[in-house]
Design a protein around this motif. Structure first.
Motif, PDB file in Angstrom:
ATOM      1  N   GLY A  90       0.764  -1.121   0.102  1.00 30.31           N
ATOM      2  CA  GLY A  90      -0.089   0.022  -0.036  1.00 30.31           C
ATOM      3  C   GLY A  90       1.059   1.195   0.153  1.00 30.31           C
ATOM      4  N   LYS A  91       1.980   1.073   0.759  1.00 31.36           N
ATOM      5  CA  LYS A  91       2.833   2.511   0.892  1.00 31.36           C
ATOM      6  C   LYS A  91       3.517   2.558  -0.592  1.00 31.36           C
ATOM      7  N   ARG A  92       3.833   1.715  -1.213  1.00 33.36           N
ATOM      8  CA  ARG A  92       4.479   1.558  -2.540  1.00 33.36           C
ATOM      9  C   ARG A  92       3.420   2.316  -3.448  1.00 33.36           C
ATOM     10  N   HIS A  93       2.182   1.646  -3.467  1.00 33.10           N
ATOM     11  CA  HIS A  93       1.364   2.296  -4.458  1.00 33.10           C
ATOM     12  C   HIS A  93       1.081   3.977  -3.991  1.00 33.10           C
ATOM     13  N   ARG A  94       0.997   4.146  -2.781  1.00 35.13           N
ATOM     14  CA  ARG A  94       0.794   5.528  -2.400  1.00 35.13           C
ATOM     15  C   ARG A  94       1.935   6.614  -2.904  1.00 35.13           C
ATOM     16  N   ASN A  95       3.041   6.003  -2.846  1.00 31.09           N
ATOM     17  CA  ASN A  95       4.355   6.664  -3.360  1.00 31.09           C
ATOM     18  C   ASN A  95       4.606   6.710  -4.679  1.00 31.09           C
ATOM     19  N   SER A  96       3.755   5.966  -5.662  1.00 33.02           N
ATOM     20  CA  SER A  96       3.939   5.688  -7.045  1.00 33.02           C
ATOM     21  C   SER A  96       5.545   5.090  -7.339  1.00 33.02           C
ATOM     22  N   LEU A  97       5.577   4.072  -6.365  1.00 32.68           N
ATOM     23  CA  LEU A  97       6.868   3.245  -6.754  1.00 32.68           C
ATOM     24  C   LEU A  97       6.651   1.921  -7.118  1.00 32.68           C
ATOM     25  N   PRO A  98       7.570   1.215  -7.737  1.00 31.31           N
ATOM     26  CA  PRO A  98       7.335  -0.422  -8.131  1.00 31.31           C
ATOM     27  C   PRO A  98       6.736  -1.181  -7.069  1.00 31.31           C
ATOM     28  N   VAL A  99       5.845  -1.706  -6.990  1.00 31.11           N
ATOM     29  CA  VAL A  99       5.212  -2.594  -6.033  1.00 31.11           C
ATOM     30  C   VAL A  99       5.956  -3.978  -5.699  1.00 31.11           C
ATOM     31  N   ARG A 100       6.284  -4.601  -6.623  1.00 33.11           N
ATOM     32  CA  ARG A 100       6.761  -6.180  -6.772  1.00 33.11           C
ATOM     33  C   ARG A 100       8.130  -6.297  -6.478  1.00 33.11           C
ATOM     34  N   GLY A 101       9.003  -5.412  -6.003  1.00 32.28           N
ATOM     35  CA  GLY A 101      10.241  -5.689  -5.656  1.00 32.28           C
ATOM     36  C   GLY A 101      11.355  -5.440  -6.556  1.00 32.28           C
ATOM     37  N   GLN A 102      10.962  -4.699  -7.535  1.00 35.76           N
ATOM     38  CA  GLN A 102      11.950  -4.166  -8.588  1.00 35.76           C
ATOM     39  C   GLN A 102      12.795  -3.327  -8.037  1.00 35.76           C
ATOM     40  N   ARG A 103      13.939  -3.050  -8.796  1.00 34.70           N
ATOM     41  CA  ARG A 103      14.783  -2.213  -8.141  1.00 34.70           C
ATOM     42  C   ARG A 103      14.487  -0.724  -8.703  1.00 34.70           C
ATOM     43  N   THR A 104      15.159   0.339  -7.731  1.00 36.77           N
ATOM     44  CA  THR A 104      14.414   1.503  -8.066  1.00 36.77           C
ATOM     45  C   THR A 104      15.763   2.661  -8.135  1.00 36.77           C
ATOM     46  N   ARG A 105      16.982   2.078  -7.868  1.00 36.30           N
ATOM     47  CA  ARG A 105      18.163   2.925  -7.787  1.00 36.30           C
ATOM     48  C   ARG A 105      18.305   3.164  -9.329  1.00 36.30           C
ATOM     49  N   ALA A 108      12.948   1.964 -13.450  1.00 37.40           N
ATOM     50  CA  ALA A 108      11.760   2.419 -12.606  1.00 37.40           C
ATOM     51  C   ALA A 108      11.136   3.630 -13.245  1.00 37.40           C
ATOM     52  N   ARG A 109      11.738   4.306 -14.340  1.00 35.50           N
ATOM     53  CA  ARG A 109      11.396   5.602 -14.822  1.00 35.50           C
ATOM     54  C   ARG A 109       9.914   5.717 -15.055  1.00 35.50           C
ATOM     55  N   SER A 110       9.119   4.588 -15.496  1.00 36.91           N
ATOM     56  CA  SER A 110       7.770   4.717 -15.941  1.00 36.91           C
ATOM     57  C   SER A 110       6.868   4.895 -14.659  1.00 36.91           C
ATOM     58  N   ARG A 111       7.317   4.326 -13.601  1.00 41.99           N
ATOM     59  CA  ARG A 111       6.358   4.435 -12.407  1.00 41.99           C
ATOM     60  C   ARG A 111       6.764   5.667 -11.531  1.00 41.99           C
ATOM     61  N   ARG A 112       8.050   6.104 -11.638  1.00 42.28           N
ATOM     62  CA  ARG A 112       8.529   7.267 -10.826  1.00 42.28           C
ATOM     63  C   ARG A 112       8.565   8.702 -11.507  1.00 42.28           C
ATOM     64  N   GLY A 113       8.303   8.470 -12.946  1.00 43.32           N
ATOM     65  CA  GLY A 113       8.122   9.881 -13.793  1.00 43.32           C
ATOM     66  C   GLY A 113       9.584  10.385 -14.501  1.00 43.32           C
ATOM     67  N   ALA A 114       9.582  11.189 -14.787  1.00 40.86           N
ATOM     68  CA  ALA A 114      10.861  11.689 -15.427  1.00 40.86           C
ATOM     69  C   ALA A 114      11.824  12.073 -14.592  1.00 40.86           C
ATOM     70  N   LYS A 115      13.124  12.220 -14.872  1.00 41.23           N
ATOM     71  CA  LYS A 115      14.298  12.302 -14.028  1.00 41.23           C
ATOM     72  C   LYS A 115      14.423  13.583 -13.510  1.00 41.23           C
ATOM     73  N   LYS A 116      14.683  13.815 -12.174  1.00 42.85           N
ATOM     74  CA  LYS A 116      14.825  14.891 -11.366  1.00 42.85           C
ATOM     75  C   LYS A 116      16.200  15.057 -10.895  1.00 42.85           C
ATOM     76  N   THR A 117      17.348  15.736 -11.649  1.00 40.21           N
ATOM     77  CA  THR A 117      18.744  15.771 -11.435  1.00 40.21           C
ATOM     78  C   THR A 117      18.816  16.455  -9.946  1.00 40.21           C
ATOM     79  N   VAL A 118      19.639  15.938  -9.170  1.00 34.63           N
ATOM     80  CA  VAL A 118      19.888  16.544  -7.986  1.00 34.63           C
ATOM     81  C   VAL A 118      21.370  17.007  -8.247  1.00 34.63           C
ATOM     82  N   THR A 119      21.774  18.286  -8.047  1.00 29.67           N
ATOM     83  CA  THR A 119      23.204  18.689  -8.266  1.00 29.67           C
ATOM     84  C   THR A 119      24.174  18.358  -7.145  1.00 29.67           C
TER      85      THR A 119
END
Length: 123
Positions: A90-105, A108-119
């Motif tokens: 439920g938390k993964r759904h709420r935060n729009s992250l992959p639910v089934r254990g996929q890596r996010t480092r 996972a771009r389709s689930r997390r959206g466009a890149k947000k570059t951090v300087t």
């Protein structure tokens, strides 16, 4: 144009592939419905007669599968339940992250959206 379960089926497609536009019907179940309705597999959506459409509509309405709105509602309620009990999925759904254990480092771009570059940190 054929309309089944509130969905306009696309014109000029083979009927098996047109039926897959209904949520909850895949190619295999579409082919089974076509066999039960005694419609040729080569028939295009435009070429279906009114009688064949009525038979197909009755088959779809009387089948035991959850289709279209009922299936969408069922899935939505399941996700809502997971959110309410505050479980990991439920938390993964709420935060729009992959639910089934996929890596996010990475990925996972389709689930997390466009890149947000951090300087990087300046020295």
């Amino acid at each position: 144009m054929v309309r089944l379960l509130g969905i306009d089926l696309p014109r000029n497609k083979r009927i098996a592939y047109a039926l897959t536009y209904i949520h909850g019907i895949g190619l295999t179940s579409a082919q089974k419905f076509i066999e039960l309705a005694e419609i040729s597999a080569d028939t295009r959506t435009d070429d279906i007669t009114t009688e064949q459409a009525v038979v197909l509509r009755n088959l779809l309405e009387n089948c035991e599968l959850n289709l279209e709105g009922d299936l969408r509602r069922f899935n939505g309620l399941n996700i809502k339940r997971l959110n309410e009990i505050n479980c990991h999925r439920g938390k993964r759904h709420r935060n729009s992250l992959p639910v089934r254990g996929q890596r996010t480092r990475t990925n996972a771009r389709s689930r997390r959206g466009a890149k947000k570059t951090v300087t990087g940190k300046k020295k």
